[in-house]
Write an enzyme that holds these catalytic residues in place. Sequence first.
Site, PDB file in Angstrom:
ATOM      1  N   GLU A  51       5.614  12.973 -11.475  1.00  0.00           N
ATOM      2  CA  GLU A  51       5.452  13.180 -10.177  1.00  0.00           C
ATOM      3  C   GLU A  51       5.018  14.708  -9.356  1.00  0.00           C
ATOM      4  OE1 GLU A  51       2.836  12.263  -7.043  1.00  0.00           O
ATOM      5  OE2 GLU A  51       3.408  10.997  -8.721  1.00  0.00           O
ATOM      6  N   GLN A  52       3.854  14.443  -8.814  1.00  0.00           N
ATOM      7  CA  GLN A  52       3.588  16.029  -8.316  1.00  0.00           C
ATOM      8  C   GLN A  52       3.920  15.666  -6.887  1.00  0.00           C
ATOM      9  OE1 GLN A  52      -0.125  16.464  -7.432  1.00  0.00           O
ATOM     10  NE2 GLN A  52      -0.616  14.593  -6.101  1.00  0.00           N
TER      11      GLN A  52
ATOM     12  N   ARG B 237       4.356  -1.165   0.737  1.00  0.00           N
ATOM     13  CA  ARG B 237       3.754  -0.171  -0.807  1.00  0.00           C
ATOM     14  C   ARG B 237       5.247   0.399  -1.277  1.00  0.00           C
ATOM     15  NH1 ARG B 237      -0.517   1.581  -2.737  1.00  0.00           N
ATOM     16  NH2 ARG B 237      -1.973   1.081  -1.346  1.00  0.00           N
TER      17      ARG B 237
ATOM     18  N   TYR C   3      -3.071  -8.873   7.843  1.00  0.00           N
ATOM     19  CA  TYR C   3      -2.138  -9.362   7.286  1.00  0.00           C
ATOM     20  C   TYR C   3      -0.246  -9.046   6.955  1.00  0.00           C
ATOM     21  CZ  TYR C   3      -2.402  -5.887   2.798  1.00  0.00           C
ATOM     22  OH  TYR C   3      -2.722  -4.738   2.796  1.00  0.00           O
TER      23      TYR C   3
ATOM     24  N   ASP D  77      -6.858   3.844 -11.301  1.00  0.00           N
ATOM     25  CA  ASP D  77      -7.969   4.684 -10.934  1.00  0.00           C
ATOM     26  C   ASP D  77      -7.811   5.904 -11.298  1.00  0.00           C
ATOM     27  OD1 ASP D  77      -7.898   3.025  -8.497  1.00  0.00           O
ATOM     28  OD2 ASP D  77      -7.168   4.401  -6.961  1.00  0.00           O
TER      29      ASP D  77
END
Length: 337
Positions: A30-31, A96, A191, A254
Site C-alpha cells: 500500500e502506497q 469506512r 445515512y 476500481d
Amino acid sequence: MRIGIVGAGIGGLTAAIALTRQGADCVVHEQRPAPDDDGTGIQISPNAVAELRKLGVDLDFAVEVTSRELLRWADGTVLGRTDLSRYGAPYLTMRRGLLTAALRRTDVHYGRRCATVRDDGSGVTIEFTDGSRERYDLVIGADGLRSAVRAVVAPAEPIDSGLVASRAVIRSDAPPGVRVWLGPGRHCVAYPIAPGLLNLVAVTPAGRHPDPFGGWDPVVRGLLGRAGEWDRRALYDLPPAPVWHRGRVVLIGDAAHPILPFIAQGAAQAIEDAVALARSPDLTAFRASRRDRVRRVYELSRAGLRVHHLPDGPGQRDRDRGLAVAPADGHDWLYAV
C-alpha cells in the site's frame, strides 16, 4: 502460490482473505504510509455483505438500514422507496475505516508505491518507487482509479465528470435508512453509520457556489448546516477496461472498472471481484464471469449523472412517475444473495 496485491483498500484486502483461504501466500503493498482511518461512511449492499460473511468478516459494528428513499429536492416528498430488508443478507452502513480494519487479516506493507509491473513469463516483478523489487507468481492490481498496475494492462486516463462529492459526518439521530434528495444539477445523501452519527454526501458541480442548496428541503439545509469540515473529492468517470489481465497480472475493483457513486456499488463490486477471482484461478474465466454484471452496474450508476440531476420539467416528471410505480423486485438482480 505467492501473490502480490497492490492496494490495501476494500478490494485488495478482501482478495487477500479469500485467496489465503484457498491456500495462497498473499503479500499486500500500500502506497499510504499508515492504515486508513477514514471516518466517513460507506454503504455495503446485501450482495457484498453475504460474501464478507462467508469469509468470516465480523461486521457487528455496522448499522443495518431497511430502506432507500429517493426524495424531491424542494420539500422531501418521497418519489420512490426500495425495501432493503427483502434480501438474503442485510444492507449495512458503517465507517469506512472500521471496515478496512476488519478486513486486515494479513500484514500490509505500507509506504510502498508501485512504479511498474513486469511479467517475464516465469514470474511477475513489482518495482517500487524506492528502487526495491518483489517477485510473485501472480500480481493483483487493486490500486484504484489511478492504478499503476492498470497502466501495464489497459492504460487509460480517467475523465473528470465535472462534479465534486463533499463528505462529512455529523451528530444526529436518524431513521434506519438511506435518504437521497434529487435536484437540479446536484443531489444529497444521508445515512446513519453508528448510533447518533450521520454520514452526509453532497454532490455538486465543480467550482464555487455561494449557496449550492439554496431553496432546498429545510431538512437538507439543516443537516448541511451542521457539518463542520468537508472532505471534497472530484468524481471521475472511466469505462470498464477492455481487458482485465495481461499474463499473470490482473485487475480488480476500481482498477478494472471505476464506478461512479450514484448507486453505492464501488466497494460491493470490488468485493465480488475479489471473491470471484479466488474461486476462478483461470484469469480469462474470471473476467468472463464478471464482465456482463459489471457493465450493467457501471451503466446504471453512470445514468445517475443525468437522472439524479434533472431540472424541474417534463423529464423530471417522467422520472418521478417511473419511480412511483417501480416494482418491488426492481433491484433483485443487484442485491439478491
